[in-house]
Design an enzyme around this catalytic site. Structure first.
Site, mmCIF file in Angstrom:
data_model
loop_
_atom_site.group_PDB
_atom_site.id
_atom_site.type_symbol
_atom_site.label_atom_id
_atom_site.label_comp_id
_atom_site.label_asym_id
_atom_site.label_seq_id
_atom_site.Cartn_x
_atom_site.Cartn_y
_atom_site.Cartn_z
ATOM 1 C CB SER A 138 -0.854 0.007 1.272
ATOM 2 O OG SER A 138 -1.500 1.256 1.435
ATOM 3 C CE1 TYR A 151 -4.419 -2.224 5.194
ATOM 4 C CE2 TYR A 151 -3.414 -0.110 4.660
ATOM 5 C CZ TYR A 151 -3.983 -1.307 4.258
ATOM 6 O OH TYR A 151 -4.109 -1.585 2.908
HETATM 7 N N1 LIG Z 1 -8.518 -0.202 -1.646
HETATM 8 C C1 LIG Z 1 -7.461 0.516 -1.335
HETATM 9 O O1 LIG Z 1 -7.523 1.761 -1.246
HETATM 10 C C2 LIG Z 1 -6.137 -0.169 -1.095
HETATM 11 C C3 LIG Z 1 -4.991 0.639 -1.017
HETATM 12 C C4 LIG Z 1 -3.773 0.032 -0.765
HETATM 13 C C5 LIG Z 1 -3.694 -1.346 -0.616
HETATM 14 N N2 LIG Z 1 -4.824 -2.101 -0.692
HETATM 15 C C6 LIG Z 1 -4.691 -3.552 -0.506
HETATM 16 O O2 LIG Z 1 -5.281 -4.224 -1.598
HETATM 17 C C7 LIG Z 1 -5.602 -5.567 -1.207
HETATM 18 C C8 LIG Z 1 -6.981 -5.935 -1.741
HETATM 19 O O3 LIG Z 1 -7.949 -5.165 -1.075
HETATM 20 P P1 LIG Z 1 -9.139 -4.420 -1.857
HETATM 21 O O4 LIG Z 1 -8.889 -2.967 -1.726
HETATM 22 O O5 LIG Z 1 -9.349 -5.010 -3.178
HETATM 23 O O6 LIG Z 1 -10.364 -4.716 -0.860
HETATM 24 P P2 LIG Z 1 -11.612 -5.728 -0.927
HETATM 25 O O7 LIG Z 1 -12.485 -5.413 -2.079
HETATM 26 O O8 LIG Z 1 -12.199 -5.683 0.435
HETATM 27 O O9 LIG Z 1 -10.918 -7.131 -1.180
HETATM 28 C C9 LIG Z 1 -10.248 -7.825 -0.150
HETATM 29 C C10 LIG Z 1 -10.137 -9.274 -0.552
HETATM 30 O O10 LIG Z 1 -9.441 -9.991 0.487
HETATM 31 C C11 LIG Z 1 -10.196 -11.137 0.836
HETATM 32 N N3 LIG Z 1 -10.010 -11.504 2.236
HETATM 33 C C12 LIG Z 1 -10.106 -10.705 3.330
HETATM 34 N N4 LIG Z 1 -9.936 -11.446 4.449
HETATM 35 C C13 LIG Z 1 -9.738 -12.722 4.050
HETATM 36 C C14 LIG Z 1 -9.541 -13.941 4.730
HETATM 37 N N5 LIG Z 1 -9.472 -14.014 6.082
HETATM 38 N N6 LIG Z 1 -9.374 -15.086 4.002
HETATM 39 C C15 LIG Z 1 -9.439 -15.047 2.649
HETATM 40 N N7 LIG Z 1 -9.631 -13.902 1.942
HETATM 41 C C16 LIG Z 1 -9.784 -12.772 2.649
HETATM 42 C C17 LIG Z 1 -11.654 -10.750 0.545
HETATM 43 O O11 LIG Z 1 -12.428 -11.909 0.273
HETATM 44 P P3 LIG Z 1 -13.538 -12.567 1.230
HETATM 45 O O12 LIG Z 1 -14.152 -11.474 2.033
HETATM 46 O O13 LIG Z 1 -14.463 -13.236 0.254
HETATM 47 O O14 LIG Z 1 -12.765 -13.559 2.056
HETATM 48 C C18 LIG Z 1 -11.489 -9.921 -0.723
HETATM 49 O O15 LIG Z 1 -11.476 -10.773 -1.855
HETATM 50 C C19 LIG Z 1 -5.459 -5.616 0.309
HETATM 51 O O16 LIG Z 1 -4.234 -6.253 0.651
HETATM 52 C C20 LIG Z 1 -5.393 -4.135 0.695
HETATM 53 O O17 LIG Z 1 -4.699 -3.933 1.899
HETATM 54 C C21 LIG Z 1 -6.039 -1.544 -0.950
#
Ligand SMILES: NC(=O)c1ccc[n+]([C@@H]2O[C@H](COP(=O)([O-])OP(=O)(O)OC[C@H]3O[C@@H](n4cnc5c(N)ncnc54)[C@H](OP(=O)(O)O)[C@@H]3O)[C@@H](O)[C@H]2O)c1
Length: 239
Positions: A138, A151
């Site tokens: 991130s 985080y």
């Molecule tokens: N969105 C942002 O602004 C942002 C910025 C920087 C970094 N990121 C990073 O990007 C990555 C993806 O996040 P996103 O933004 O795409 O959010 P998201 O839409 O909430 O996706 C998160 C994914 O992680 C899975 N997940 C969460 N807990 C889990 C568990 N215990 N076991 C298996 N799967 C799990 C969820 O699937 P289920 O709920 O179906 O398990 C979902 O598919 C993360 O590492 C996040 O920290 C996001």
């Protein structure tokens, strides 16, 4: 990997957001996919929508799941070229308001499970002599802000691991990269009382497809090129 056709990727956190968009982008490149997350219905719907994908639902904190994902890729497709280590959650809060149990659960998902996935993937890549591990960090893996220290700490941990692995694997055909998204429109912050886009005054966040495009760019470099980190930010985001 100039041509990704028929290469095989495991994508964690594939049921929504960046993982889902990356699955669609890699499938468009001709890749075959192993998709995982807890929401089996969403995974199966996505797998049905893609030309060649299987779903292996599970909780990424299950210590057995990383090995199951590798063996599923080998059984279904005979190879495993890429692991997109993306599953994550975000918990924030001040000294007074942070829920320590939720923060510790975040550490298990963002750090412990990501580390297990990384080492299991890299041992498979060692056996086959090549492979690409992409860890999702991130912008908060590069700096901190008040209330988000826990985080940010999980993402600093991803950065440290990725950089040490890069050094360890230099000169081999095994590559690692940390992708550092800025604020992206996904479900990550749905449970926040105030969305960070409002708090930061951002009119336009990144879309998950913007990160997916960066992932394809990273994977499509010729073998002598390394991209150990890639920061992708919305145009309006100052920090
Ligand atoms: N969105 C942002 O602004 C942002 C910025 C920087 C970094 N990121 C990073 O990007 C990555 C993806 O996040 P996103 O933004 O795409 O959010 P998201 O839409 O909430 O996706 C998160 C994914 O992680 C899975 N997940 C969460 N807990 C889990 C568990 N215990 N076991 C298996 N799967 C799990 C969820 O699937 P289920 O709920 O179906 O398990 C979902 O598919 C993360 O590492 C996040 O920290 C996001």
């Amino acid at each position: 990997m100039n041509d990704l056709t028929d290469h095989v990727a495991i994508i964690t956190g594939a049921s929504s957001g960046i993982g889902e968009a990356t699955a669609r982008a890699l499938a468009a490149e001709g890749m075959r996919l192993v998709l995982t997350a807890r929401r089996a219905d969403a995974l199966e719907a996505l797998a049905r929508d893609l030309p060649s994908a299987i779903s292996v639902p599970g909780d990424i904190t299950d210590p057995e799941l990383p090995a199951t994902l590798i063996s599923s890729a080998l059984e279904a497709f005979g190879r495993c070229d890429v692991v997109f280590n993306n599953a994550g959650v975000m918990e924030v809060g001040t000294v007074e308001s942070a829920d320590v149990e939720r923060i510790c659960r975040m550490v298990r998902v963002n750090v412990e499970a990501a580390y297990r996935m990384a080492y299991v993937a890299l041992r498979q890549f060692r056996r086959q002599g090549s492979g690409y591990l992409i860890n999702v960090s991130s912008i908060l893996g590069t700096k901190v802000r008040p209330g988000a220290g826990a985080y940010a700490g999980t993402k600093f941990a991803i950065e440290a691991l990725t950089e040490a692995l890069r050094m360890e694997l230099a000169g081999t055909a095994i590559q690692v990269c940390a992708v550092e998204p800025g604020l992206t429109r996904t479900h990550l912050q749905d449970h926040f009382p105030e969305h960070p886009a409002q708090a930061l005054g951002l009119r336009q966040m990144l879309e998950p497809e913007d990160i997916a495009r960066a992932v394809v760019f990273v994977l499509r470099q010729p073998a002598h090129v390394r991209i150990p980190r890639i920061l992708v930010m919305p145009g309006e985001q100052a920090m």
